[in-house]
Design a protein around this motif. Sequence first.
Motif, PDB file in Angstrom:
ATOM      1  N   ASP A   1      34.478  24.252 -99.090  1.00  0.00           N
ATOM      2  CA  ASP A   1      34.021  25.348 -98.233  1.00  0.00           C
ATOM      3  C   ASP A   1      32.612  25.090 -97.707  1.00  0.00           C
ATOM      4  O   ASP A   1      32.283  25.445 -96.566  1.00  0.00           O
ATOM      5  N   GLU A   2      31.782  24.446 -98.516  1.00  0.00           N
ATOM      6  CA  GLU A   2      30.403  24.164 -98.113  1.00  0.00           C
ATOM      7  C   GLU A   2      30.288  22.845 -97.358  1.00  0.00           C
ATOM      8  O   GLU A   2      29.626  22.771 -96.306  1.00  0.00           O
ATOM      9  N   GLN A   3      30.920  21.797 -97.877  1.00  0.00           N
ATOM     10  CA  GLN A   3      30.715  20.460 -97.319  1.00  0.00           C
ATOM     11  C   GLN A   3      31.686  20.110 -96.196  1.00  0.00           C
ATOM     12  O   GLN A   3      31.354  19.306 -95.311  1.00  0.00           O
ATOM     13  N   GLY A   4      32.908  20.681 -96.240  1.00  0.00           N
ATOM     14  CA  GLY A   4      33.929  20.306 -95.277  1.00  0.00           C
ATOM     15  C   GLY A   4      33.503  20.409 -93.825  1.00  0.00           C
ATOM     16  O   GLY A   4      33.643  19.446 -93.053  1.00  0.00           O
ATOM     17  N   PRO A   5      32.984  21.570 -93.383  1.00  0.00           N
ATOM     18  CA  PRO A   5      32.574  21.670 -91.973  1.00  0.00           C
ATOM     19  C   PRO A   5      31.506  20.650 -91.587  1.00  0.00           C
ATOM     20  O   PRO A   5      31.557  20.080 -90.484  1.00  0.00           O
ATOM     21  N   ARG A   6      30.560  20.382 -92.488  1.00  0.00           N
ATOM     22  CA  ARG A   6      29.500  19.412 -92.165  1.00  0.00           C
ATOM     23  C   ARG A   6      30.079  18.009 -92.030  1.00  0.00           C
ATOM     24  O   ARG A   6      29.662  17.230 -91.167  1.00  0.00           O
ATOM     25  N   ILE A   7      31.041  17.678 -92.893  1.00  0.00           N
ATOM     26  CA  ILE A   7      31.652  16.343 -92.832  1.00  0.00           C
ATOM     27  C   ILE A   7      32.380  16.146 -91.507  1.00  0.00           C
ATOM     28  O   ILE A   7      32.245  15.114 -90.843  1.00  0.00           O
TER      29      ILE A   7
ATOM     30  N   VAL B   1      32.445  26.676 -85.872  1.00  0.00           N
ATOM     31  CA  VAL B   1      32.073  28.087 -85.728  1.00  0.00           C
ATOM     32  C   VAL B   1      32.787  28.974 -86.749  1.00  0.00           C
ATOM     33  O   VAL B   1      32.329  30.069 -87.065  1.00  0.00           O
ATOM     34  N   SER B   2      33.926  28.503 -87.266  1.00  0.00           N
ATOM     35  CA  SER B   2      34.628  29.220 -88.337  1.00  0.00           C
ATOM     36  C   SER B   2      35.535  28.230 -89.060  1.00  0.00           C
ATOM     37  O   SER B   2      35.942  27.214 -88.483  1.00  0.00           O
ATOM     38  N   HIS B   3      35.829  28.551 -90.296  1.00  0.00           N
ATOM     39  CA  HIS B   3      36.684  27.655 -91.084  1.00  0.00           C
ATOM     40  C   HIS B   3      37.320  28.434 -92.217  1.00  0.00           C
ATOM     41  O   HIS B   3      36.848  29.514 -92.589  1.00  0.00           O
ATOM     42  N   ALA B   4      38.381  27.864 -92.759  1.00  0.00           N
ATOM     43  CA  ALA B   4      39.081  28.473 -93.903  1.00  0.00           C
ATOM     44  C   ALA B   4      39.699  27.365 -94.735  1.00  0.00           C
ATOM     45  O   ALA B   4      40.316  26.438 -94.190  1.00  0.00           O
ATOM     46  N   VAL B   5      39.525  27.467 -96.052  1.00  0.00           N
ATOM     47  CA  VAL B   5      40.146  26.518 -96.967  1.00  0.00           C
ATOM     48  C   VAL B   5      41.602  26.928 -97.149  1.00  0.00           C
ATOM     49  O   VAL B   5      41.896  28.094 -97.454  1.00  0.00           O
ATOM     50  N   LEU B   6      42.513  26.001 -96.952  1.00  0.00           N
ATOM     51  CA  LEU B   6      43.947  26.294 -97.021  1.00  0.00           C
ATOM     52  C   LEU B   6      44.436  26.256 -98.463  1.00  0.00           C
ATOM     53  O   LEU B   6      43.937  25.477 -99.284  1.00  0.00           O
ATOM     54  N   THR B   7      45.407  27.092 -98.755  1.00  0.00           N
ATOM     55  CA  THR B   7      46.029  27.102-100.084  1.00  0.00           C
ATOM     56  C   THR B   7      47.412  26.471-100.085  1.00  0.00           C
ATOM     57  O   THR B   7      48.071  26.428-101.130  1.00  0.00           O
ATOM     58  N   ASP B   8      47.886  26.035 -98.925  1.00  0.00           N
ATOM     59  CA  ASP B   8      49.171  25.353 -98.818  1.00  0.00           C
ATOM     60  C   ASP B   8      48.961  24.075 -98.009  1.00  0.00           C
ATOM     61  O   ASP B   8      48.698  24.145 -96.802  1.00  0.00           O
TER      62      ASP B   8
ATOM     63  N   SER C   1      42.505  20.997 -98.226  1.00  0.00           N
ATOM     64  CA  SER C   1      42.683  21.011 -96.770  1.00  0.00           C
ATOM     65  C   SER C   1      41.920  22.187 -96.196  1.00  0.00           C
ATOM     66  O   SER C   1      41.699  23.203 -96.869  1.00  0.00           O
ATOM     67  N   MET C   2      41.541  22.042 -94.920  1.00  0.00           N
ATOM     68  CA  MET C   2      40.732  23.071 -94.274  1.00  0.00           C
ATOM     69  C   MET C   2      41.138  23.189 -92.814  1.00  0.00           C
ATOM     70  O   MET C   2      41.472  22.198 -92.153  1.00  0.00           O
ATOM     71  N   LEU C   3      41.094  24.416 -92.305  1.00  0.00           N
ATOM     72  CA  LEU C   3      41.329  24.705 -90.895  1.00  0.00           C
ATOM     73  C   LEU C   3      39.989  25.064 -90.274  1.00  0.00           C
ATOM     74  O   LEU C   3      39.247  25.900 -90.809  1.00  0.00           O
ATOM     75  N   LEU C   4      39.665  24.427 -89.131  1.00  0.00           N
ATOM     76  CA  LEU C   4      38.360  24.627 -88.511  1.00  0.00           C
ATOM     77  C   LEU C   4      38.505  24.938 -87.031  1.00  0.00           C
ATOM     78  O   LEU C   4      39.311  24.314 -86.334  1.00  0.00           O
ATOM     79  N   ALA C   5      37.725  25.888 -86.572  1.00  0.00           N
ATOM     80  CA  ALA C   5      37.568  26.163 -85.145  1.00  0.00           C
ATOM     81  C   ALA C   5      36.255  25.515 -84.721  1.00  0.00           C
ATOM     82  O   ALA C   5      35.185  25.852 -85.240  1.00  0.00           O
ATOM     83  N   MET C   6      36.350  24.561 -83.792  1.00  0.00           N
ATOM     84  CA  MET C   6      35.191  23.754 -83.400  1.00  0.00           C
ATOM     85  C   MET C   6      34.740  24.107 -81.980  1.00  0.00           C
ATOM     86  O   MET C   6      35.555  24.430 -81.106  1.00  0.00           O
ATOM     87  N   GLN C   7      33.447  24.038 -81.762  1.00  0.00           N
ATOM     88  CA  GLN C   7      32.865  24.106 -80.437  1.00  0.00           C
ATOM     89  C   GLN C   7      31.889  22.952 -80.290  1.00  0.00           C
ATOM     90  O   GLN C   7      31.394  22.411 -81.290  1.00  0.00           O
TER      91      GLN C   7
END
Length: 338
Positions: free
Chosen positions: A212-218, A269-276, A285-291
């Motif tokens: 949750d912390e590192q994923g978006p930065r990576i 701009v937003s992200h969520a850690v997936l549970t499936d 896994s993570m879902l990200l909305a990028m700009q």
Amino acid sequence: MTAVLPTTDATPDTDVPEVDRASWSSRAGALLVDVLPGAAVIVTMGLLALASPADGWARWAFTGAAAVALFATAVNRLMLPATTGWTLGRALCGIAVRHSAGSGAGSDAGSDAGAAVGIGRLTLRECAHLLDTLAVFVGWLWPLWDRRRRTFADMLARTEVIGVERPARNVRRLVALVLITAAVVCAAAAGVAYLTVYKHERAVDAARAQIDEQGPRIVEQMLSYSADTLAADFARAQGLTTDAYREQLVAQQQAAQKAGIKSNEYWAVSHAVLTDPPITPDRASMLLAMQGQRGDDPQNLKFITATVRADFDRSPSGQWQVANLTVLKKPQMNPAGQ
């Protein structure tokens, strides 16, 4: 003239031969010794199995231990009385299950009265104890006022519990050994659960927090590069991926170079850690909305929006790396100011 009527020695149906019938307390004590160790192990293992990861070995180990405890309890309650005349608890309390010794028409009297009970009738009796329980446990208390001290199961199976001489062997030592073994097994299972389940859950929680912390930065660093520092930016991006995914990333970088490099800068701009699929200590896994923005001329920048899914694996050194990047919504570019 006086008529003399013949007399009979018939005994009323309500009369019951006097035998040393077991007290309610001795029956309760024997039941506890027979059932409590196995029930403690079964309940403990069942709870630990439910708390264990579905794909882990611990769940199968706990389930197997519960099955062994159930089998041992069944052997003690059904097979041992049929072969030795005793269960562990009944041997300790000096009681035994026998064929009912009633009298009168329609009663249980017969050649089997007082004889040992076979495994078939014992099984019927154990199943019939369900009636004792469903009747708000009244059936278990029925021996307190029944003249022959029977439960509902005894009435159905035509059995009764009588006091007998205890076996010569030291039953107390054997009972103590069984109780200690059950306690040790439960404690050992709890220890294993701590190591395999509790620590696993803590590791999963830690992985979720790290991603949750590192994923978006990576992902931002992997997708962002400048035309002026292209080699360094591409090398940095390659260092953020796994060995398996790196080849695919290099191919994409080479295609971008051939098409003509323009600076790209992304931010999440937003992200969520997936549970499936489920998070593990080494995979998430993570879902990200990028700009972002693309271009080298500040006066002619294009704004970018995209939605991506990033899969992460933890490297042997403990670093999270991108194992796959899937574009779910292709980048949409708009000129600046629109």
